[in-house]
Design a protein around this motif. Structure first.
Motif, PDB file in Angstrom:
ATOM      1  N   MET A 196      22.006  44.845  34.279  1.00  0.00           N
ATOM      2  CA  MET A 196      23.180  45.169  33.450  1.00  0.00           C
ATOM      3  C   MET A 196      22.700  45.553  32.045  1.00  0.00           C
ATOM      4  SD  MET A 196      26.316  45.048  34.451  1.00  0.00           S
ATOM      5  CE  MET A 196      26.255  43.773  35.679  1.00  0.00           C
ATOM      6  N   LYS A 197      23.304  46.576  31.474  1.00  0.00           N
ATOM      7  CA  LYS A 197      22.959  46.979  30.113  1.00  0.00           C
ATOM      8  C   LYS A 197      24.113  46.720  29.151  1.00  0.00           C
ATOM      9  CE  LYS A 197      18.753  48.316  30.436  1.00  0.00           C
ATOM     10  NZ  LYS A 197      17.731  47.656  29.598  1.00  0.00           N
ATOM     11  N   ALA A 198      25.328  46.775  29.661  1.00  0.00           N
ATOM     12  CA  ALA A 198      26.496  46.529  28.795  1.00  0.00           C
ATOM     13  C   ALA A 198      27.671  46.078  29.645  1.00  0.00           C
ATOM     14  CB  ALA A 198      26.864  47.809  28.033  1.00  0.00           C
ATOM     15  N   SER A 199      28.501  45.205  29.044  1.00  0.00           N
ATOM     16  CA  SER A 199      29.715  44.749  29.740  1.00  0.00           C
ATOM     17  C   SER A 199      30.856  44.626  28.744  1.00  0.00           C
ATOM     18  CB  SER A 199      29.479  43.386  30.382  1.00  0.00           C
ATOM     19  OG  SER A 199      30.722  42.824  30.793  1.00  0.00           O
ATOM     20  N   GLY A 200      32.014  45.171  29.079  1.00  0.00           N
ATOM     21  CA  GLY A 200      33.189  44.981  28.239  1.00  0.00           C
ATOM     22  C   GLY A 200      33.806  43.610  28.477  1.00  0.00           C
ATOM     23  N   LEU A 201      34.526  43.125  27.461  1.00  0.00           N
ATOM     24  CA  LEU A 201      35.323  41.901  27.596  1.00  0.00           C
ATOM     25  C   LEU A 201      36.779  42.338  27.722  1.00  0.00           C
ATOM     26  CD1 LEU A 201      32.758  40.541  26.473  1.00  0.00           C
ATOM     27  CD2 LEU A 201      34.226  39.141  25.048  1.00  0.00           C
ATOM     28  N   CYS A 202      37.429  41.893  28.788  1.00  0.00           N
ATOM     29  CA  CYS A 202      38.805  42.327  29.037  1.00  0.00           C
ATOM     30  C   CYS A 202      39.757  41.148  28.874  1.00  0.00           C
ATOM     31  CB  CYS A 202      38.898  42.886  30.448  1.00  0.00           C
ATOM     32  SG  CYS A 202      40.568  43.288  30.959  1.00  0.00           S
ATOM     33  N   HIS A 203      41.001  41.479  28.546  1.00  0.00           N
ATOM     34  CA  HIS A 203      42.018  40.436  28.392  1.00  0.00           C
ATOM     35  C   HIS A 203      42.186  39.626  29.681  1.00  0.00           C
ATOM     36  CE1 HIS A 203      45.311  39.345  25.527  1.00  0.00           C
ATOM     37  NE2 HIS A 203      45.453  38.502  26.523  1.00  0.00           N
ATOM     38  N   THR A 204      41.946  40.250  30.835  1.00  0.00           N
ATOM     39  CA  THR A 204      42.095  39.517  32.103  1.00  0.00           C
ATOM     40  C   THR A 204      41.035  38.426  32.228  1.00  0.00           C
ATOM     41  OG1 THR A 204      43.042  41.489  33.096  1.00  0.00           O
ATOM     42  CG2 THR A 204      42.294  39.784  34.614  1.00  0.00           C
ATOM     43  N   ASP A 205      39.828  38.670  31.719  1.00  0.00           N
ATOM     44  CA  ASP A 205      38.809  37.599  31.712  1.00  0.00           C
ATOM     45  C   ASP A 205      39.332  36.414  30.899  1.00  0.00           C
ATOM     46  OD1 ASP A 205      36.685  39.111  33.068  1.00  0.00           O
ATOM     47  OD2 ASP A 205      36.591  40.289  31.230  1.00  0.00           O
ATOM     48  N   LEU A 206      39.920  36.731  29.750  1.00  0.00           N
ATOM     49  CA  LEU A 206      40.475  35.671  28.894  1.00  0.00           C
ATOM     50  C   LEU A 206      41.629  34.946  29.607  1.00  0.00           C
ATOM     51  CD1 LEU A 206      40.626  34.267  26.100  1.00  0.00           C
ATOM     52  CD2 LEU A 206      42.161  36.101  25.360  1.00  0.00           C
ATOM     53  N   SER A 207      42.499  35.718  30.266  1.00  0.00           N
ATOM     54  CA  SER A 207      43.637  35.115  30.972  1.00  0.00           C
ATOM     55  C   SER A 207      43.149  34.154  32.062  1.00  0.00           C
ATOM     56  CB  SER A 207      44.516  36.185  31.612  1.00  0.00           C
ATOM     57  OG  SER A 207      45.066  37.014  30.630  1.00  0.00           O
ATOM     58  N   ILE A 208      42.063  34.505  32.726  1.00  0.00           N
ATOM     59  CA  ILE A 208      41.514  33.610  33.765  1.00  0.00           C
ATOM     60  C   ILE A 208      41.027  32.317  33.122  1.00  0.00           C
ATOM     61  CG2 ILE A 208      39.592  33.308  35.382  1.00  0.00           C
ATOM     62  CD1 ILE A 208      39.898  36.314  36.047  1.00  0.00           C
ATOM     63  N   VAL A 209      40.293  32.453  32.022  1.00  0.00           N
ATOM     64  CA  VAL A 209      39.776  31.256  31.340  1.00  0.00           C
ATOM     65  C   VAL A 209      40.944  30.384  30.864  1.00  0.00           C
ATOM     66  CG1 VAL A 209      38.437  30.427  29.369  1.00  0.00           C
ATOM     67  CG2 VAL A 209      37.629  32.405  30.671  1.00  0.00           C
ATOM     68  N   GLN A 210      42.014  31.030  30.434  1.00  0.00           N
ATOM     69  CA  GLN A 210      43.171  30.265  29.937  1.00  0.00           C
ATOM     70  C   GLN A 210      44.066  29.737  31.060  1.00  0.00           C
ATOM     71  OE1 GLN A 210      44.769  33.342  27.344  1.00  0.00           O
ATOM     72  NE2 GLN A 210      43.867  32.359  25.521  1.00  0.00           N
ATOM     73  N   GLY A 211      43.735  30.080  32.310  1.00  0.00           N
ATOM     74  CA  GLY A 211      44.526  29.597  33.449  1.00  0.00           C
ATOM     75  C   GLY A 211      45.804  30.377  33.674  1.00  0.00           C
ATOM     76  N   ASN A 212      45.922  31.561  33.049  1.00  0.00           N
ATOM     77  CA  ASN A 212      47.139  32.365  33.210  1.00  0.00           C
ATOM     78  C   ASN A 212      47.038  33.391  34.329  1.00  0.00           C
ATOM     79  OD1 ASN A 212      48.588  31.160  31.156  1.00  0.00           O
ATOM     80  ND2 ASN A 212      47.606  32.432  29.595  1.00  0.00           N
ATOM     81  N   PHE A 213      45.892  33.469  34.957  1.00  0.00           N
ATOM     82  CA  PHE A 213      45.684  34.438  36.033  1.00  0.00           C
ATOM     83  C   PHE A 213      45.005  33.665  37.152  1.00  0.00           C
ATOM     84  CE2 PHE A 213      43.296  37.680  38.279  1.00  0.00           C
ATOM     85  CZ  PHE A 213      44.118  38.789  38.263  1.00  0.00           C
ATOM     86  N   PRO A 214      45.550  33.750  38.380  1.00  0.00           N
ATOM     87  CA  PRO A 214      45.032  32.885  39.446  1.00  0.00           C
ATOM     88  C   PRO A 214      43.625  33.279  39.882  1.00  0.00           C
ATOM     89  CG  PRO A 214      46.667  34.429  40.333  1.00  0.00           C
ATOM     90  CD  PRO A 214      46.623  34.659  38.854  1.00  0.00           C
ATOM     91  N   PHE A 215      42.645  32.490  39.506  1.00  0.00           N
ATOM     92  CA  PHE A 215      41.270  32.741  39.928  1.00  0.00           C
ATOM     93  C   PHE A 215      40.495  31.427  39.804  1.00  0.00           C
ATOM     94  CE2 PHE A 215      36.978  34.427  39.864  1.00  0.00           C
ATOM     95  CZ  PHE A 215      37.065  35.418  40.827  1.00  0.00           C
ATOM     96  N   PRO A 216      39.933  30.947  40.914  1.00  0.00           N
ATOM     97  CA  PRO A 216      39.277  29.635  40.875  1.00  0.00           C
ATOM     98  C   PRO A 216      37.964  29.663  40.080  1.00  0.00           C
ATOM     99  CG  PRO A 216      39.277  30.532  43.128  1.00  0.00           C
ATOM    100  CD  PRO A 216      39.907  31.564  42.249  1.00  0.00           C
ATOM    101  N   LEU A 217      37.703  28.613  39.339  1.00  0.00           N
ATOM    102  CA  LEU A 217      36.454  28.457  38.582  1.00  0.00           C
ATOM    103  C   LEU A 217      35.648  27.335  39.236  1.00  0.00           C
ATOM    104  CD1 LEU A 217      37.821  28.705  34.912  1.00  0.00           C
ATOM    105  CD2 LEU A 217      36.943  30.534  36.401  1.00  0.00           C
ATOM    106  N   PRO A 218      34.321  27.284  39.079  1.00  0.00           N
ATOM    107  CA  PRO A 218      33.504  28.136  38.213  1.00  0.00           C
ATOM    108  C   PRO A 218      33.287  29.530  38.804  1.00  0.00           C
ATOM    109  CG  PRO A 218      32.097  26.623  39.420  1.00  0.00           C
ATOM    110  CD  PRO A 218      33.513  26.260  39.767  1.00  0.00           C
TER     111      PRO A 218
END
Ligand code: APR
Ligand code: ZN
Length: 362
Positions: A36-58
């Motif tokens: 990988m050389k570059a990666s964008g940060l998207c609001h959906t990544d943030l929503s997952i971390v905040q628990g607002n988008f259904p995606f199991p962690l880790p």
């Protein structure tokens, strides 16, 4: 043989990402290893971390990136070692029935997006959309990558798969905005700005950009908006203001915030006969929207989009070539760059509305 590489892991909801060593298996059949050389940060990544988008962690998040192919598994025909590539959210074999019918999201390889090539502390780790662009290396299907010219900066290429494709694809593939039309766009993050620029490229004659952050006016106009409205500055209700200044309702409205109240407003702003409203933002999963029963009976359309239904074989190369011709802006979307170990600062920039796209550079 597995490779040990560094990744930002989202371990728990509402906690900072942690940088850890992870094991990555070698590429299998039709898979490639990408540095990988570059990666964008998207609001959906943030929503997952905040628990607002259904995606199991880790999980290793990050679903837009660009890098270099370093190894190919058996039967890889589309790319070769050393190729510069964009890692797309959607997979496209081009051969199955849904792909042949143009239904990008129905590709039979879709289940491959859930492959788990990473292990952490001996346990398999989930990845988002099969990309894992918050890792220094990843393994991905060849049908998910698009080869790009080596002259394209990785940071600009990295934002294409989600921030750009979702907005531009919603305009081109889903709404199919026509020349001369009037377009209203709520929210001028990376998604909304790309709706604005794709609508301008499609020949929309009036593009109204709406945002509560007055700092977004300048960039909205740079991307092609003809009007800017901050709803907090209005003396009149938004609908009255817009119908007065536009002389009627809009042909298209795009909700690019992920706010159900704005979505209801957006539906109400399009022509009740022929208007098309696109729900592009992702609202919190536990919320609902109520619309008057009369919304649909004259013919109005309300529809969703999945990553702009963007096709890695056609749409990604189109955006890259428009960028090379100077017709599509990518560099202007990348307002901040950071190393991987400062990824949490990138999310802070997003939360405070300072960034359009913060990009991790490896
Ligand atoms: N009215 C108008 N604009 C608003 C409002 C509001 N009530 N609330 C927020 N905004 C604006 C913000 O000021 C910001 O400019 O919406 C914009 C959102 O931008 P980002 O946070 O950068 O979001 P983006 O990455 O573009 O994603 C937007 O799409 O992919 C989904 O999950 C994502 O739901 C999110 C949406
Ligand atoms: Zn995204």
């Amino acid at each position: 043989m597995s490779l040990i590489t560094k990744a930002a892991i989202a371990r728990d909801h509402n906690a900072p990402l942690i940088i850890e060593d992870v094991a990555l298996r070698a590429p299998g059949r039709r898979e490639v290893l990408v540095e990988m050389k570059a990666s964008g940060l998207c609001h959906t990544d943030l929503s997952i971390v905040q628990g607002n988008f259904p995606f199991p962690l880790p999980a290793i998040l990050g679903h837009e990136g660009a890098g270099i192919v370093r190894a190919c598994g058996p039967d890889v025909t589309r790319v070769k070692e050393g190729d510069h590539v964009i890692l797309n959210n959607l997979i496209h074999c081009g051969e199955c029935e849904p792909c042949r019918k143009g239904k990008v999201t129905g590709c039979v390889l879709r289940s491959e997006l859930d492959a788990m090539p990473f292990h952490w502390n001996g346990e398999p780790l989930r990845t988002l959309s099969g990309i894992a662009s918050f890792a220094r290396h990843t393994v991905i299907r060849q049908e998910q990558v698009t080869v790009i010219p080596q002259s394209i900066p990785f940071a600009s290429a990295a934002v294409v798969p989600c921030g750009v494709m979702t907005g531009a694809g919603a305009v081109w593939n889903d709404a199919k905005v026509e020349p001369g039309s009037t377009v209203v766009v709520f929210g001028l993050g990376s998604i909304g700005l790309n709706v604005v620029q794709a609508a301008a490229i499609s020949g929309a004659s009036r593009i109204v950009a709406i945002d509560i952050n007055p700092g977004k006016e300048q960039v909205a106009r740079l991307f092609g908006a003809t009007h800017f409205v901050n709803p907090r500055d209005l003396a009149l209700p938004l609908k009255e203001h817009l119908t007065a200044s536009l002389g009627g309702l809009a042909d298209y409205a795009f909700e690019c915030v992920g706010n159900v109240d704005l979505l209801a407003q957006a539906v109400d702003l399009v022509d009740p006969f022929s208007g098309v409203c696109l729900a592009v933002g992702v609202p919190p999963q536990n919320q609902s929207i109520t619309l008057p029963a009369s919304t649909f009976y004259l013919g109005r359309t309300v529809r969703g989009t999945h990553i702009g239904d963007g096709n890695p074989l056609e749409d990604t190369p189109r955006i890259v070539s428009d960028y090379q011709n100077g017709a599509f802006k990518l560099n202007e979307l990348v307002t901040h760059t950071l190393p991987l170990d400062r990824i949490n600062e990138g999310f802070d920039l997003m939360k405070t509305g300072q960034s359009i796209r913060a990009v991790i550079l490896y």
